[in-house]
Design an enzyme around this catalytic site. Structure first.
Site, PDB file in Angstrom:
ATOM      1  N   GLN A 153       0.852  -1.186   0.000  1.00  0.00           N
ATOM      2  CA  GLN A 153       0.000   0.000   0.000  1.00  0.00           C
ATOM      3  C   GLN A 153       0.892   1.243   0.000  1.00  0.00           C
ATOM      4  O   GLN A 153       1.680   1.446   0.924  1.00  0.00           O
ATOM      5  CB  GLN A 153      -0.934   0.030   1.215  1.00  0.00           C
ATOM      6  CG  GLN A 153      -1.956   1.165   1.111  1.00  0.00           C
ATOM      7  CD  GLN A 153      -2.774   1.362   2.356  1.00  0.00           C
ATOM      8  OE1 GLN A 153      -2.228   1.726   3.402  1.00  0.00           O
ATOM      9  NE2 GLN A 153      -4.073   1.130   2.278  1.00  0.00           N
ATOM     10  N   TYR A 213      -5.809  11.087   3.870  1.00  0.00           N
ATOM     11  CA  TYR A 213      -4.441  11.317   3.427  1.00  0.00           C
ATOM     12  C   TYR A 213      -4.450  12.108   2.108  1.00  0.00           C
ATOM     13  O   TYR A 213      -5.492  12.574   1.660  1.00  0.00           O
ATOM     14  CB  TYR A 213      -3.692   9.996   3.342  1.00  0.00           C
ATOM     15  CG  TYR A 213      -3.568   9.328   4.699  1.00  0.00           C
ATOM     16  CD1 TYR A 213      -2.933   9.992   5.753  1.00  0.00           C
ATOM     17  CD2 TYR A 213      -4.104   8.071   4.953  1.00  0.00           C
ATOM     18  CE1 TYR A 213      -2.834   9.415   7.014  1.00  0.00           C
ATOM     19  CE2 TYR A 213      -4.013   7.492   6.204  1.00  0.00           C
ATOM     20  CZ  TYR A 213      -3.387   8.174   7.233  1.00  0.00           C
ATOM     21  OH  TYR A 213      -3.297   7.623   8.492  1.00  0.00           O
ATOM     22  N   ARG A 252      -7.552   2.173  -2.702  1.00  0.00           N
ATOM     23  CA  ARG A 252      -8.423   2.188  -1.525  1.00  0.00           C
ATOM     24  C   ARG A 252      -9.074   3.557  -1.391  1.00  0.00           C
ATOM     25  O   ARG A 252      -8.405   4.582  -1.446  1.00  0.00           O
ATOM     26  CB  ARG A 252      -7.624   1.876  -0.258  1.00  0.00           C
ATOM     27  CG  ARG A 252      -8.495   1.842   0.994  1.00  0.00           C
ATOM     28  CD  ARG A 252      -7.685   1.667   2.261  1.00  0.00           C
ATOM     29  NE  ARG A 252      -8.164   0.533   3.042  1.00  0.00           N
ATOM     30  CZ  ARG A 252      -8.056   0.432   4.368  1.00  0.00           C
ATOM     31  NH1 ARG A 252      -7.497   1.402   5.065  1.00  0.00           N
ATOM     32  NH2 ARG A 252      -8.491  -0.621   5.006  1.00  0.00           N
ATOM     33  N   ARG A 255      -8.242  -5.736  12.207  1.00  0.00           N
ATOM     34  CA  ARG A 255      -7.905  -6.112  13.581  1.00  0.00           C
ATOM     35  C   ARG A 255      -8.004  -7.596  13.883  1.00  0.00           C
ATOM     36  O   ARG A 255      -7.168  -8.127  14.630  1.00  0.00           O
ATOM     37  CB  ARG A 255      -8.774  -5.306  14.555  1.00  0.00           C
ATOM     38  CG  ARG A 255      -8.349  -3.831  14.675  1.00  0.00           C
ATOM     39  CD  ARG A 255      -9.436  -2.986  15.311  1.00  0.00           C
ATOM     40  NE  ARG A 255     -10.589  -2.846  14.447  1.00  0.00           N
ATOM     41  CZ  ARG A 255     -11.842  -2.761  14.871  1.00  0.00           C
ATOM     42  NH1 ARG A 255     -12.117  -2.821  16.162  1.00  0.00           N
ATOM     43  NH2 ARG A 255     -12.838  -2.612  14.021  1.00  0.00           N
TER      44      ARG A 255
END
Length: 365
Positions: free
Chosen positions: A98, A178, A225, A317
Site C-alpha cells: 500500500q 491522506y 483504496r 484487527r
C-alpha cells in the site's frame, strides 16, 4: 452462492480465498523507515490470507509522518521489504504494497521543521503522533501544479520499487484523510485550478496517480483504496456519493485490478461512518472486483458477498491476534482477542506472539 472460501482472481493475482488482510500501520520499522526482522515473521505468519495488503508504506519523506513506519524510496528499505515478501511467498502467500502520501497529517518534526503539504492551505484537527509524543498539527501549504507532478512521479517510483522489493502489486492509499483524499473532498480542497472546484477536477489527482502506477507496473497489479462514507482526520465531503461514483468510474475506466472501500458502519467499533456504507450504490460504477472493509464479522461478510455488494472482504484487527484467520473461520474456531495497547509498540509482544489455533490448543493441553 459465492463463499468467503472461494478463490478469486484479483487482476494478475489468484487468491485462494476471499478473506483478505487489510492494511494496518503497526510501527515496527526503524527510524530510517526500514523493515525489521520481526516484520518478516509477522507477515509470513499471516500468509494464508487470500491476499495481504501491507501496512501503508511511504513513497517519500515529505509524505511520511508516522513514527517507525516504513518507506520504499531508499535501497535499504527496498531490501528490507524484499525479505518480507520472500518469506510470505515461501509460506504460500500473496502480498501487495500500500503506497502512502499523508499530506497535511505529517507533523513538521518529520520534515526537519519544513511545512507539510496538501491540496490547499489547511490544518488537520486533533494531534499528530510524533517521536516525542502527540503534538498539534500545523498548517499545510498548497502544492503547486509542478509539485503535484513530482508527487505523481514519486507514486510511479514507489510502484517500481515495490515490484523490485518482490511485491505482487500495489494499492494506492486514496482514503482515510491522506493526500489523495485531501484532493478528492471539498472540506480540504479549495483550489481554483484544474485540481479543484468541480468533481472532475478533484478526481484528477487520483486519476493521474493511478494512471502513472498502471503505466509503470500494469493495471492487473494495481489497486486503490477509498473511504466514501464519512469524515476521517477532518476530511469529508458535503455530497460524497457523486464524488465517489466519479472516482469509481474513473478507476474502472483505467482498468485497475481491484477497488477497496473502507466504510465503517454507523455503529462501528473503530471509526464511525457519517452515513450508511455506499458500497451498494457504487457497485455499478466499478466493473472490477470490489473489496469491502471495516467492522465485518463472518456473518456480515458472507451476507454482503451473497447479496452481490462485494466480491471479497478485507479484515484488519482480527488478523492481529489470529494469524491463521481463514482456518479459524472455516473450522468455526472462536477468534482470539487482541491487545490494543500493543498496536503501535516496537517489540514482538502483541505482534508475532499470537499463536495459530493449533498451537494454542497444544499449549493449553
Amino acid at each position: 452462492m459465492t463463499s468467503l472460501f472461494d478463490p478469486i482472481q484479483l487482476g494478475a493475482i489468484k487468491a485462494p480465498n476471499r478473506i483478505l488482510m487489510a492494511p494496518m500501520t503497526r510501527a515496527r520499522g526503524t527510524r530510517g523507515h526500514v523493515p525489521t526482522p520481526i516484520m518478516v515473521d509477522y507477515y509470513a505468519q499471516r500468509a494464508s490470507a487470500g491476499l495481504i495488503i501491507s501496512e501503508a508504506i511511504g513513497i517519500n519523506q515529505l509524505g511520511l509522518g508516522w513514527p517507525y513506519a516504513t518507506g520504499l524510496w531508499l535501497p535499504e528499505q527496498i531490501a528490507g521489504w524484499r525479505k518480507v515478501t520472500d518469506a510470505v511467498h515461501e509460506a504460500g502467500g500473496r502480498i501487495i504494497a500500500q503506497l502512502w502520501q499523508m499530506g497535511r497529517v505529517v507533523h513538521p518534526s518529520f520534515l526537519d521543521g519544513g511545512q507539510p503539504v496538501s491540496a490547499s492551505a489547511t490544518t488537520a484537527p486533533s494531534q499528530a503522533h510524533t517521536y516525542d509524543g502527540k503534538k498539534p498539527y500545523e498548517e499545510a501549504r498548497a502544492l503547486s501544479v509542478d509539485e503535484i507532478a513530482e508527487i505523481v512521479q514519486h507514486f510511479r517510483d514507489g510502484a517500481k520499487n515495490a515490484m523490485e522489493a518482490g511485491f505482487d502489486g500495489v494499492q494506492l492509499h486514496a482514503a482515510n484523510g491522506y493526500l489523495i483524499d485531501q484532493f478528492l473532498r471539498d472540506s480540504s480542497n479549495f483550489r481554483d485550478d484544474q485540481y479543484g472546484g468541480s468533481i472532475e477536477n478533484r478526481v484528477r489527482f487520483l486519476r493521474e496517480t493511478t494512471q502513472a502506477v498502471v503505466d509503470t507496473i500494469g493495471a492487473d497489479r494495481t489497486g486503490v483504496r477509498l473511504s466514501p462514507n464519512g469524515e476521517t482526520q477532518g476530511v469529508k465531503d458535503s455530497d460524497p456519493l457523486p464524488v465517489f461514483i466519479a472516482a469509481a468510474e474513473a478507476l474502472s475506466e483505467i482498468g485497475i485490478a481491484h477497488l477497496e472501500l473502507r466504510e465503517p458502519p454507523l455503529t462501528g467499533t473503530f471509526g464511525v461512518g457519517d452515513m450508511d456504507p455506499l458500497a451498494s450504490q457504487l457497485r455499478s460504477a466499478f466493473k472490477g472486483p470490489l473489496i469491502l472493509n471495516s467492522d465485518f464479522d463472518m456473518a456480515r461478510a458472507q451476507a454482503e458477498l451473497s447479496a452481490g455488494i462485494g466480491d471479497a472482504v478485507a479484515f484488519g484487527r482480527p488478523f492481529i491476534s489470529n494469524p491463521d484467520m481463514p482456518y479459524r473461520l472455516a473450522e468455526g474456531i472462536p477468534l482470539a482477542p487482541d491487545d490494543a495497547t500493543t498496536w503501535f509498540t516496537q517489540g514482538p509482544e502483541g505482534y508475532i506472539d499470537y499463536p495459530a489455533a493449533a498451537q494454542a490448543v497444544a499449549k493449553s493441553a
